[in-house]
Design an enzyme around this catalytic site. Structure first.
Site, PDB file in Angstrom:
ATOM      1  N   LYS A  33       0.846  -1.202   0.000  1.00 55.73           N
ATOM      2  CA  LYS A  33       0.000   0.000   0.000  1.00 55.73           C
ATOM      3  C   LYS A  33       0.882   1.253   0.000  1.00 55.73           C
ATOM      4  O   LYS A  33       2.087   1.167   0.266  1.00 55.73           O
ATOM      5  CB  LYS A  33      -0.922  -0.023   1.225  1.00 55.73           C
ATOM      6  CG  LYS A  33      -0.200  -0.064   2.559  1.00 55.73           C
ATOM      7  CD  LYS A  33      -1.142  -0.436   3.704  1.00 55.73           C
ATOM      8  CE  LYS A  33      -0.378  -0.491   5.026  1.00 55.73           C
ATOM      9  NZ  LYS A  33      -1.202  -1.017   6.135  1.00 55.73           N
ATOM     10  N   TYR A 242      15.706  30.241   8.157  1.00 58.79           N
ATOM     11  CA  TYR A 242      14.509  30.922   8.678  1.00 58.79           C
ATOM     12  C   TYR A 242      14.567  31.041  10.197  1.00 58.79           C
ATOM     13  O   TYR A 242      14.938  30.084  10.889  1.00 58.79           O
ATOM     14  CB  TYR A 242      13.256  30.123   8.321  1.00 58.79           C
ATOM     15  CG  TYR A 242      12.827  30.241   6.883  1.00 58.79           C
ATOM     16  CD1 TYR A 242      12.507  31.480   6.322  1.00 58.79           C
ATOM     17  CD2 TYR A 242      12.719  29.096   6.102  1.00 58.79           C
ATOM     18  CE1 TYR A 242      12.091  31.568   4.996  1.00 58.79           C
ATOM     19  CE2 TYR A 242      12.286  29.177   4.780  1.00 58.79           C
ATOM     20  CZ  TYR A 242      11.978  30.418   4.229  1.00 58.79           C
ATOM     21  OH  TYR A 242      11.564  30.493   2.938  1.00 58.79           O
TER      22      TYR A 242
HETATM   23  C1  LIG Z   1      -0.409  -1.959   6.818  1.00 60.51           C
HETATM   24  C2  LIG Z   1      -0.991  -3.285   7.149  1.00 60.51           C
HETATM   25  C3  LIG Z   1      -0.175  -4.427   7.181  1.00 60.51           C
HETATM   26  C4  LIG Z   1       1.330  -4.369   7.082  1.00 60.51           C
HETATM   27  O1  LIG Z   1       1.818  -3.913   8.335  1.00 60.51           O
HETATM   28  P1  LIG Z   1       3.389  -3.781   8.659  1.00 60.51           P
HETATM   29  O2  LIG Z   1       3.403  -3.363  10.095  1.00 60.51           O
HETATM   30  O3  LIG Z   1       3.905  -2.711   7.750  1.00 60.51           O
HETATM   31  O4  LIG Z   1       4.014  -5.084   8.422  1.00 60.51           O
HETATM   32  C5  LIG Z   1      -0.799  -5.661   7.330  1.00 60.51           C
HETATM   33  N1  LIG Z   1      -2.142  -5.758   7.504  1.00 60.51           N
HETATM   34  C6  LIG Z   1      -2.950  -4.665   7.530  1.00 60.51           C
HETATM   35  C7  LIG Z   1      -4.403  -4.839   7.736  1.00 60.51           C
HETATM   36  C8  LIG Z   1      -2.396  -3.398   7.381  1.00 60.51           C
HETATM   37  O5  LIG Z   1      -3.184  -2.319   7.427  1.00 60.51           O
END
Ligand SMILES: *Cc1c(COP(=O)(O)O)cnc(C)c1O
Length: 344
Positions: A33, A242
C-alpha cells in the site's frame, strides 16, 4: 547528480521477504500500500512477484488497479478498505479481491459482484476496520456460504511482544474463526515475530520488507543522497536559515542541500538529524525549509558533492527517532521529487 537520489536495493528487499518467510511454515504475502511504502509499487511489486509472492495487499482499489497493471494477471491482490461504493467496476475489471469490513460491504459485494472473490476482515479489538464479533456472529453462516478466500484480523500492539492485547486478540480471533475451513491471517511484520500461534495460513508483512522496525534483522533497503547546491563560509555570530535559529560559534562552513520538507524531510527532524559524508557525520543546522536543508560541514577534509541522510550510519528508524516519529511515516512521506534508482 542534479537531484536528490533515493536508491532502493531490491536484492535487500527480496532478502527481507525471504527471511520473514523462513520464520513461518505458512504462506507469506506482501503489503505494498501507499506506493510500496513510498518506494515505488511497480518495481517493488514486480521484484516481489519474481521472488515468489502470490498474494499482495493494498489499501485502496485505485492502488490495486496500479498494481494489477504492474504485475499482470494471476496473482491475488486484496484491497484492505474492502468493497467501497462506486468501486465495483474496477474491482471486476482488474480482478481485485476486496476484504469486506461490514455487513454493508458484504451486501454491496453480493449485489454487484456475486460469485467474485472476496475476503473478510474481523475486528478483534483494535476498533478500526473489520466486522465486530456480534455482527460476524449474525453474518457468519451466510458469508461462509459465499466462499471467502481469506479471513483476517490485525494486531493493535504487535510491536510490543509482552503486551497483553496480543494474546487477547489472538484468542478473540480463534473464537471468531473456530471451525471455519477458510485460510486465515492475523499477522503483519510484528506478528510474525510473535511466534507460530500468530502465523495461521498467511502473513502480511509490510514494513519489514522495506527494512524497518520491528524487524531488527532486516537489511536496509533505502538510501538517500542529497546534492550539495552551494557551500559558504560563515564568521562567528552569523546565523543560518529561517528564524535565525542557529548561530555559528566558530568559523563555519555550511552546505546547502537540495531536499526539504516537501520531500519528506520533515521539519521536526531539524536539530537532531545528521547528514553523512562517506560515513562522517555532519549536523543539520538551522530550520528545514521546503526544498533545502543546511548542514555544518566545517570538519570535513574536502568539499562534498553530496551528503547522505539515509545510509548505514542513519537508517529509517534512526531518522524517524530524530523527528519523533516512526519509520513508516518517514518512508511514506518521501515524496515524488526524488530520482528513484533501483539496484538488483
Ligand atoms: C499496513 C498493514 C499491514 C502491514 O503492516 P506492517 O506493520 O507494515 O508489516 C498488514 N495488515 C494490515 C491490515 C495493514 O493495514
Amino acid at each position: 547528480m542534479s537531484s536528490a537520489t533515493l536508491s532502493i536495493d531490491l536484492t535487500a528487499l527480496i532478502a527481507n521477504w525471504r527471511a520473514l518467510d523462513a520464520m513461518t511454515a505458512c504462506e507469506t504475502g506482501a503489503v505494498v500500500k501507499a506506493d510500496a511504502y513510498g518506494l515505488g509499487i511497480d518495481r517493488v511489486a514486480r521484484a516481489l512477484a519474481d521472488a515468489g509472492v502470490r498474494h499482495f495487499f493494498v489499501a485502496l482499489t485505485r492502488e490495486g488497479v496500479a498494481l494489477r497493471k504492474a504485475v499482470g494477471p494471476g496473482l491475488r491482490i486484496s484491497v484492505l478498505s474492502g468493497h467501497m461504493a462506486g468501486d465495483s467496476g474496477l474491482i471486476r475489471a482488474h480482478d481485485l479481491t476486496p476484504m469486506l469490513n461490514s455487513v454493508d460491504q458484504m451486501l454491496r459485494h453480493v449485489e454487484n459482484l456475486a460469485g467474485a472473490p472476496f475476503g473478510i476482515q474481523l475486528d478483534t479489538g483494535m476498533n478500526r476496520l473489520g466486522m465486530e464479533p456480534g455482527e460476524w456472529a449474525a453474518l457468519r453462516d451466510v458469508a461462509v456460504g459465499q466462499n471467502p478466500v481469506l479471513v483476517t484480523s490485525h494486531l493493535a500492539c504487535g510491536d510490543e511482544p509482552d503486551h497483553p492485547m496480543n494474546r487477547q486478540q489472538l484468542s478473540v480471533f480463534n473464537e471468531m474463526t473456530n471451525g471455519l475451513d477458510v485460510p486465515l491471517s492475523l499477522s503483519a511484520t510484528a506478528g510474525i515475530l510473535l511466534g507460530k500461534d500468530y502465523h495461521f495460513s498467511l502473513t502480511r508483512p509490510g514494513i519489514g520488507l522495506y527494512g524497518g522496525a520491528p524487524f531488527s534483522d532486516a537489511r536496509p533497503v533505502v538510501s538517500l543522497d542529497l546534492p550539495v547546491i552551494q557551500i559558504r563560509d560563515l564568521a562567528p555570530g552569523e546565523t543560518v536559515g529561517y528564524g535565525n535559529t542557529w548561530t555559528a560559534k566558530r568559523p563555519t562552513r555550511i552546505a546547502t542541500l537540495g531536499a526539504g520538507y516537501a520531500d519528506g524531510l520533515i521539519r521536526a527532524m531539524g536539530t537532531t538529524a545528521q547528514v553523512y559524508a562517506e560515513g562522517t557525520a555532519c549536523p543539520v543546522v538551522g530550520r528545514v525549509s521546503m526544498d533545502l536543508i543546511t548542514a555544518d560541514v566545517t570538519d570535513l577534509a574536502a568539499e562534498p558533492a553530496h551528503l547522505s541522510i539515509l545510509c548505514p550510519e542513519q537508517d529509517v528508524d534512526t531518522l524517524a527517532g530524530a523527528a519523533g516519529t516512526i519509520g513508516y511515516e518517514i518512508l511514506t512521506s518521501l515524496g515524488p521529487r526524488y530520482a528513484r534508482m533501483y539496484r538488483e
